[in-house]
Motif scaffolding. Structure first.
Motif, PDB file in Angstrom:
ATOM      1  N   VAL A 272       1.111  -6.413  -4.782  1.00 52.91           N
ATOM      2  CA  VAL A 272       0.245  -7.059  -3.791  1.00 52.91           C
ATOM      3  C   VAL A 272       1.041  -8.125  -3.048  1.00 52.91           C
ATOM      4  O   VAL A 272       2.045  -8.632  -3.555  1.00 52.91           O
ATOM      5  N   PRO A 273       0.585  -8.517  -1.843  1.00 58.81           N
ATOM      6  CA  PRO A 273       1.240  -9.614  -1.118  1.00 58.81           C
ATOM      7  C   PRO A 273       0.724 -10.965  -1.610  1.00 58.81           C
ATOM      8  O   PRO A 273      -0.169 -11.561  -1.003  1.00 58.81           O
ATOM      9  N   LEU A 274       1.283 -11.453  -2.697  1.00 58.61           N
ATOM     10  CA  LEU A 274       0.772 -12.679  -3.312  1.00 58.61           C
ATOM     11  C   LEU A 274       1.067 -13.922  -2.483  1.00 58.61           C
ATOM     12  O   LEU A 274       0.571 -15.007  -2.798  1.00 58.61           O
TER      13      LEU A 274
ATOM     14  N   ARG B 297       0.827  -1.213   0.000  1.00 53.28           N
ATOM     15  CA  ARG B 297       0.000   0.000   0.000  1.00 53.28           C
ATOM     16  C   ARG B 297       0.861   1.263   0.000  1.00 53.28           C
ATOM     17  O   ARG B 297       0.509   2.252  -0.654  1.00 53.28           O
ATOM     18  N   HIS B 298       1.975   1.236   0.706  1.00 47.86           N
ATOM     19  CA  HIS B 298       2.860   2.405   0.684  1.00 47.86           C
ATOM     20  C   HIS B 298       3.436   2.612  -0.712  1.00 47.86           C
ATOM     21  O   HIS B 298       3.441   3.738  -1.228  1.00 47.86           O
TER      22      HIS B 298
ATOM     23  N   ALA C 175      -8.096  -9.377  -3.073  1.00 51.32           N
ATOM     24  CA  ALA C 175      -8.935  -8.324  -2.515  1.00 51.32           C
ATOM     25  C   ALA C 175      -8.317  -6.948  -2.714  1.00 51.32           C
ATOM     26  O   ALA C 175      -9.039  -5.939  -2.786  1.00 51.32           O
ATOM     27  N   GLU C 176      -7.005  -6.871  -2.819  1.00 50.21           N
ATOM     28  CA  GLU C 176      -6.307  -5.584  -2.962  1.00 50.21           C
ATOM     29  C   GLU C 176      -6.387  -5.044  -4.383  1.00 50.21           C
ATOM     30  O   GLU C 176      -6.109  -3.852  -4.622  1.00 50.21           O
ATOM     31  N   LEU C 177      -6.745  -5.869  -5.348  1.00 45.59           N
ATOM     32  CA  LEU C 177      -6.755  -5.419  -6.743  1.00 45.59           C
ATOM     33  C   LEU C 177      -7.740  -4.284  -6.980  1.00 45.59           C
ATOM     34  O   LEU C 177      -7.472  -3.363  -7.750  1.00 45.59           O
ATOM     35  N   LYS C 178      -8.886  -4.319  -6.326  1.00 43.81           N
ATOM     36  CA  LYS C 178      -9.852  -3.239  -6.515  1.00 43.81           C
ATOM     37  C   LYS C 178      -9.293  -1.925  -5.996  1.00 43.81           C
ATOM     38  O   LYS C 178      -9.496  -0.861  -6.613  1.00 43.81           O
TER      39      LYS C 178
END
Length: 334
Positions: free
Chosen positions: A113-115, A90-91, A123-126
């Motif tokens: 993303v933390p794959l 996110r940073h 969930a982070e893709l949006k």
């Protein structure tokens, strides 16, 4: 016009209260560069890595009209705890969005993303899309597991649903089969090939027919082993009509070559003969201009070797800019 579809960024710094496992960017005496300290990584990052004005100057100096920017691969640390990996992503994504906003139309940023936790990553893709970023970068494997493994299927299905392109960057993995000096060359070639092959053999390419996927460095050795895979599927050489009685596998449905021609591949292969092979085998509509800048110096001008192939004008334009917009899912500028 030329779009560099393989270029990298690094944030200028990280929060003072960040977890101990976060990277650090320290000043370099007498320079506007920063020193990246992240685990075993020690890397001096020039200003162009994190400054929009410096990026535009570098683009102009090498004949580049825009770049697709992805985080430097060492940031794709899948060994971090999931919460820390998400905070780091996110940073980096917030920094990337800010950098892109400083130069609209010249920088198209991708998130990370933390794959290591596929559900969290999906969930982070949006949030990546809502931040105005244009896609997501992932590593070729996660803790030794190729990306075509079933556990990552939901992540790719979500990327397809959100219409987000994916950039797969080949990453070396620890091995005792080759010396450490081979990590940046032969190992990367092997990992790129394994990642692309796994997307076909693992069934993700079949399950996600509309996924727009690009591989760094033309997926390493994958294009050279692809004709062999095609032979074992069809039983014949040179993509002639299959002979099921001679094939080693069933010949229903798309062939390995069909799947491979759904992917995109960047042109960072260092030799006009290799580029010619990629055009002949995969098609000019599958290739993207790429440089790995500023981790590596660009050709001057960028795309010089591509232009030396004497391709028909329409094919060259596809490679140096039209394909990039197709991969991004954007209308090209007039």
């Amino acid at each position: 016009m030329l779009i560099d579809a393989h270029a990298h960024l690094l944030p200028h710094d990280y929060p003072a209260d960040a977890p101990e496992c976060f990277p650090r960017m320290e000043p370099v005496d007498g320079s506007d560069a920063r020193l990246l300290l992240f685990g075993a990584t020690r890397f001096t990052a020039k200003k162009v890595f994190f400054d929009a004005e410096a990026r535009i100057e570098a683009q102009d100096a090498s004949g580049v009209d825009a770049e697709v920017l992805t985080p430097m691969p060492p940031l794709l640390r899948h060994d971090l705890p999931v919460d820390d990996g998400l905070a780091l992503a996110r940073h980096v994504n917030e920094f990337t969005a800010t950098l892109c906003a400083a130069a609209p139309g010249r920088i198209y940023g991708f998130g990370m993303v933390p794959l290591q936790d596929p559900d969290t990553a999906a969930a982070e893709l949006k949030q990546i899309r809502d931040a105005g970023l244009h896609g997501v970068e992932i590593a070729s494997a996660v803790l030794g597991t190729p990306i075509g493994d079933q556990r990552f299927r939901g992540f790719f299905e979500e990327a397809q649903r959100l219409d987000l392109p994916v950039f797969v960057h080949a990453m070396p993995v620890p091995t005792d089969r080759l010396p450490g000096s081979a990590m940046g060359t032969h190992v990367v070639g092997l990992e790129g090939a394994t990642a692309a092959a796994s997307m076909i053999t693992g069934g993700t390419a079949a399950a996600c027919p509309d996924l727009r996927l690009s591989f760094s460095h033309a997926a390493g050795g994958f294009p050279l082993v692809l004709p062999r895979a095609q032979y074992f599927w069809s039983g014949v050489w040179n993509e002639e009509p299959p002979e099921p009685a001679r094939a080693f596998a069933h010949t229903e449905g798309p062939s390995p070559m069909d799947y491979a021609r759904r992917f995109y591949y960047d042109s960072m292969v260092f030799d006009h003969r290799a580029l010619r092979y990629l055009v002949d085998l995969l098609g000019h509509d599958r290739l993207l201009a790429g440089s790995d800048f500023p981790a590596m110096p660009r050709e001057q001008p960028c795309g010089r070797t591509l232009r030396s192939l004497d391709l028909p004008a329409a094919e060259l334009e596809d490679i140096i800019w039209f394909n990039a917009f197709r991969w991004l899912g954007l209308d090209p500028p007039a």
